[in-house]
Design a protein around this motif. Structure first.
Motif, PDB file in Angstrom:
ATOM      1  N   MET A 220      39.913  40.933  43.649  1.00  0.00           N
ATOM      2  CA  MET A 220      40.139  42.325  43.280  1.00  0.00           C
ATOM      3  C   MET A 220      40.324  43.196  44.510  1.00  0.00           C
ATOM      4  O   MET A 220      41.178  44.094  44.529  1.00  0.00           O
ATOM      5  CB  MET A 220      38.983  42.836  42.424  1.00  0.00           C
ATOM      6  N   SER A 221      39.542  42.952  45.552  1.00  0.00           N
ATOM      7  CA  SER A 221      39.664  43.726  46.789  1.00  0.00           C
ATOM      8  C   SER A 221      41.065  43.576  47.374  1.00  0.00           C
ATOM      9  O   SER A 221      41.685  44.559  47.817  1.00  0.00           O
ATOM     10  CB  SER A 221      38.618  43.270  47.803  1.00  0.00           C
ATOM     11  N   GLU A 222      41.565  42.345  47.371  1.00  0.00           N
ATOM     12  CA  GLU A 222      42.892  42.085  47.941  1.00  0.00           C
ATOM     13  C   GLU A 222      43.988  42.718  47.086  1.00  0.00           C
ATOM     14  O   GLU A 222      44.940  43.303  47.630  1.00  0.00           O
ATOM     15  CB  GLU A 222      43.102  40.574  48.053  1.00  0.00           C
ATOM     16  N   VAL A 223      43.871  42.615  45.781  1.00  0.00           N
ATOM     17  CA  VAL A 223      44.915  43.139  44.903  1.00  0.00           C
ATOM     18  C   VAL A 223      44.903  44.669  44.892  1.00  0.00           C
ATOM     19  O   VAL A 223      45.959  45.319  44.936  1.00  0.00           O
ATOM     20  CB  VAL A 223      44.734  42.590  43.472  1.00  0.00           C
ATOM     21  N   LEU A 224      43.715  45.263  44.852  1.00  0.00           N
ATOM     22  CA  LEU A 224      43.603  46.723  44.754  1.00  0.00           C
ATOM     23  C   LEU A 224      43.729  47.414  46.103  1.00  0.00           C
ATOM     24  O   LEU A 224      43.914  48.635  46.169  1.00  0.00           O
ATOM     25  CB  LEU A 224      42.272  47.105  44.105  1.00  0.00           C
ATOM     26  N   GLY A 225      43.603  46.652  47.190  1.00  0.00           N
ATOM     27  CA  GLY A 225      43.691  47.243  48.518  1.00  0.00           C
ATOM     28  C   GLY A 225      42.513  48.118  48.861  1.00  0.00           C
ATOM     29  O   GLY A 225      42.633  49.061  49.653  1.00  0.00           O
ATOM     30  N   ARG A 226      41.363  47.824  48.278  1.00  0.00           N
ATOM     31  CA  ARG A 226      40.129  48.566  48.544  1.00  0.00           C
ATOM     32  C   ARG A 226      38.963  47.608  48.320  1.00  0.00           C
ATOM     33  O   ARG A 226      39.088  46.657  47.543  1.00  0.00           O
ATOM     34  CB  ARG A 226      40.010  49.775  47.612  1.00  0.00           C
ATOM     35  N   ALA A 276      43.741  22.056  27.919  1.00  0.00           N
ATOM     36  CA  ALA A 276      42.843  23.213  27.827  1.00  0.00           C
ATOM     37  C   ALA A 276      43.122  24.254  28.902  1.00  0.00           C
ATOM     38  O   ALA A 276      42.475  25.303  28.927  1.00  0.00           O
ATOM     39  CB  ALA A 276      41.394  22.743  27.945  1.00  0.00           C
ATOM     40  N   THR A 277      44.073  23.994  29.789  1.00  0.00           N
ATOM     41  CA  THR A 277      44.341  24.868  30.935  1.00  0.00           C
ATOM     42  C   THR A 277      45.487  25.812  30.622  1.00  0.00           C
ATOM     43  O   THR A 277      46.629  25.385  30.444  1.00  0.00           O
ATOM     44  CB  THR A 277      44.659  24.026  32.183  1.00  0.00           C
ATOM     45  N   THR A 278      45.184  27.101  30.546  1.00  0.00           N
ATOM     46  CA  THR A 278      46.198  28.110  30.253  1.00  0.00           C
ATOM     47  C   THR A 278      46.683  28.758  31.553  1.00  0.00           C
ATOM     48  O   THR A 278      46.028  28.657  32.589  1.00  0.00           O
ATOM     49  CB  THR A 278      45.642  29.158  29.279  1.00  0.00           C
ATOM     50  N   PRO A 279      47.840  29.444  31.536  1.00  0.00           N
ATOM     51  CA  PRO A 279      48.528  29.757  32.800  1.00  0.00           C
ATOM     52  C   PRO A 279      48.057  30.955  33.596  1.00  0.00           C
ATOM     53  O   PRO A 279      48.234  30.980  34.827  1.00  0.00           O
ATOM     54  CB  PRO A 279      49.974  29.968  32.352  1.00  0.00           C
ATOM     55  N   THR A 280      47.517  31.996  32.986  1.00  0.00           N
ATOM     56  CA  THR A 280      47.284  33.245  33.716  1.00  0.00           C
ATOM     57  C   THR A 280      46.121  33.110  34.691  1.00  0.00           C
ATOM     58  O   THR A 280      44.973  32.907  34.285  1.00  0.00           O
ATOM     59  CB  THR A 280      47.008  34.398  32.743  1.00  0.00           C
ATOM     60  N   THR A 281      46.398  33.251  35.992  1.00  0.00           N
ATOM     61  CA  THR A 281      45.338  33.238  36.997  1.00  0.00           C
ATOM     62  C   THR A 281      44.652  34.596  37.031  1.00  0.00           C
ATOM     63  O   THR A 281      45.210  35.611  36.589  1.00  0.00           O
ATOM     64  CB  THR A 281      45.893  32.932  38.387  1.00  0.00           C
ATOM     65  N   PHE A 282      43.467  34.632  37.609  1.00  0.00           N
ATOM     66  CA  PHE A 282      42.762  35.909  37.716  1.00  0.00           C
ATOM     67  C   PHE A 282      43.520  36.860  38.638  1.00  0.00           C
ATOM     68  O   PHE A 282      43.592  38.064  38.370  1.00  0.00           O
ATOM     69  CB  PHE A 282      41.337  35.695  38.230  1.00  0.00           C
ATOM     70  N   GLU A 287      46.803  41.802  39.093  1.00  0.00           N
ATOM     71  CA  GLU A 287      48.056  42.466  39.457  1.00  0.00           C
ATOM     72  C   GLU A 287      48.694  43.154  38.256  1.00  0.00           C
ATOM     73  O   GLU A 287      49.156  44.302  38.353  1.00  0.00           O
ATOM     74  CB  GLU A 287      49.041  41.438  40.040  1.00  0.00           C
ATOM     75  N   GLU A 288      48.702  42.486  37.115  1.00  0.00           N
ATOM     76  CA  GLU A 288      49.483  42.955  35.977  1.00  0.00           C
ATOM     77  C   GLU A 288      48.697  43.811  34.992  1.00  0.00           C
ATOM     78  O   GLU A 288      49.281  44.642  34.291  1.00  0.00           O
ATOM     79  CB  GLU A 288      50.086  41.744  35.251  1.00  0.00           C
TER      80      GLU A 288
END
Length: 296
Positions: A220-226, A276-282, A287-288
Motif C-alpha cells: 500500500m505504501s508503494e502504490v499510494l506513494g505515502r 483455487a488460485t484466482t488472478p487479482t494480486t493485492f 492500484e485499481e
C-alpha cells in the motif's frame, strides 16, 4: 432461470453484472430478490425479473425459486442479530425448504474456509453449518470457501488516508491468502452459467499469493506513494470497538472468534492448487480499487 440473491451487495452486484453480460444475446433468464429494487441500476432493472422482499421470507423465496434451475445464495450481514446462527443457519431455512419444493437443481453459496479445523471460529463455524443445511436438501451445491477479502480494507480507508495506518487483531507477520470480491463473483457466475455439474463440493477461492499484513502495508505504501503501517490490536479491543459501534454482543463475539481462528492459521488450512488460485494480486487491487478511493 438463474436467481440471484443480494443483487445490490458487494458480491451479488458483481455476480449479476457478469451473468447479464454472458446472457446479453438471450437464452438465459435472470431473476433477482431485492428488498429495495430502486438500488438496482436502471439498465439492470430492464433486463431482470424482480421479486421484492427478503430472501429470508418463506413466501418470497417460494415465489422467486419457482422454475429456477440455479440459485446464487448469500446470507446478508446482520450486525445486530441476537445469535450468530440466526444470520446463517436460521436465515437459510426457508430457502432450503423452497429449494426442495420448487425443484432447484443447483445452488452456489458464499461460505468460508475452515472445514475440519477444530474449535469455534465464530462466523466461519456458522457459515459451515449453513453449508451443511443446504447440502442436506440434496440440491447440487458448490460452497465457495473464502479467506478474508482484499475489499475489506476499504472499511479502513479513513484511517489509511488520515493516519497512514490500518488495524487488525492478527499477527502482522502471518502470511495467509486473501481474495478480491471481483474474483469471487467471477467464480460464482461461472458456476451459475455452467449447467453440467451436479453433486456437492467446496470450491476454495484463494487469490494468487499469501501475504502478511506487514506485506500489505508495504505494498500500500508503494502504490499510494505515502507511508502506511500495520497496527496490531488485541482481539478484546477489537470486539469492544465493534460493540461500541452498535454491533450486538453475539455478533461482536462471533467476529472476535473468527479473527482468533484466523490468527491461529484457519485460512492456511486449505492447500493452494491451480484451480483455487484466482488472478487479482493485492498490488493490482490497490492500484485499481484502493488508490482511487484514497485519492478521491
Amino acid at each position: 432461470m438463474i436467481v440471484i440473491t443480494a443483487p445490490t451487495g458487494q458480491i451479488g452486484r458483481q455476480v449479476l453484472d457478469i451473468v447479464l453480460g454472458d446472457v446479453l444475446d438471450g437464452g438465459e433468464s435472470v431473476r433477482v430478490i431485492a428488498r429495495d429494487p430502486s438500488r438496482l441500476a436502471p439498465r439492470v432493472r430492464e433486463r431482470v425479473e424482480v421479486v421484492v422482499g427478503s430472501h429470508g421470507d418463506p413466501d418470497v423465496v417460494d415465489a422467486a425459486f419457482a422454475g429456477a434451475d440455479s440459485v446464487f445464495w448469500l446470507a446478508p450481514p446482520n450486525p445486530r442479530a441476537a445469535r450468530v446462527e440466526d444470520v446463517y443457519v436460521d436465515f437459510s431455512r426457508p430457502a432450503c425448504d423452497a429449494f426442495k419444493r420448487q425443484g432447484v437443481r443447483r445452488v452456489v453459496g458464499i461460505s468460508a474456509l475452515g472445514r475440519g479445523v477444530p474449535g469455534n471460529a465464530g462466523l466461519v463455524s456458522a457459515s459451515l453449518a449453513m453449508d451443511d443445511l443446504i447440502a442436506g436438501t440434496g440440491v447440487g451445491y458448490r460452497a465457495l470457501t473464502l479467506p478474508s477479502f482484499m475489499d475489506n480494507m476499504l472499511r479502513q480507508v479513513e484511517a489509511i488516508t488520515s493516519q497512514g495506518v490500518f488495524f487488525q487483531p492478527v499477527a502482522g507477520d502471518l502470511k495467509a491468502p486473501t481474495c478480491a470480491t471481483r474474483d469471487i463473483a467471477a467464480v460464482a457466475a461461472g458456476l451459475l452459467l455452467d449447467h453440467s455439474w451436479s453433486g456437492q463440493d467446496e470450491v476454495p477461492v484463494l487469490g494468487p499469493e499469501d501475504l502478511s499484513f506487514e506485506d500489505m502495508a508495504r505494498i500500500m505504501s508503494e502504490v499510494l506513494g505515502r507511508p502506511v503501517r500495520f497496527q496490531y490490536v488485541p482481539v478484546e479491543s477489537f470486539r469492544d470497538t465493534l460493540t461500541r459501534r452498535g454491533m450486538s454482543e453475539a455478533m461482536a463475539q462471533g467476529m472476535a472468534d473468527m479473527m482468533t481462528a484466523k490468527d491461529r492459521g484457519l485460512d492456511n488450512a486449505e492447500p493452494r492448487t491451480p484451480a483455487a488460485t484466482t488472478p487479482t494480486t493485492f498490488r493490482q487491487w490497490c492500484e485499481e480499487i484502493l488508490k482511487p478511493v484514497v485519492l478521491a
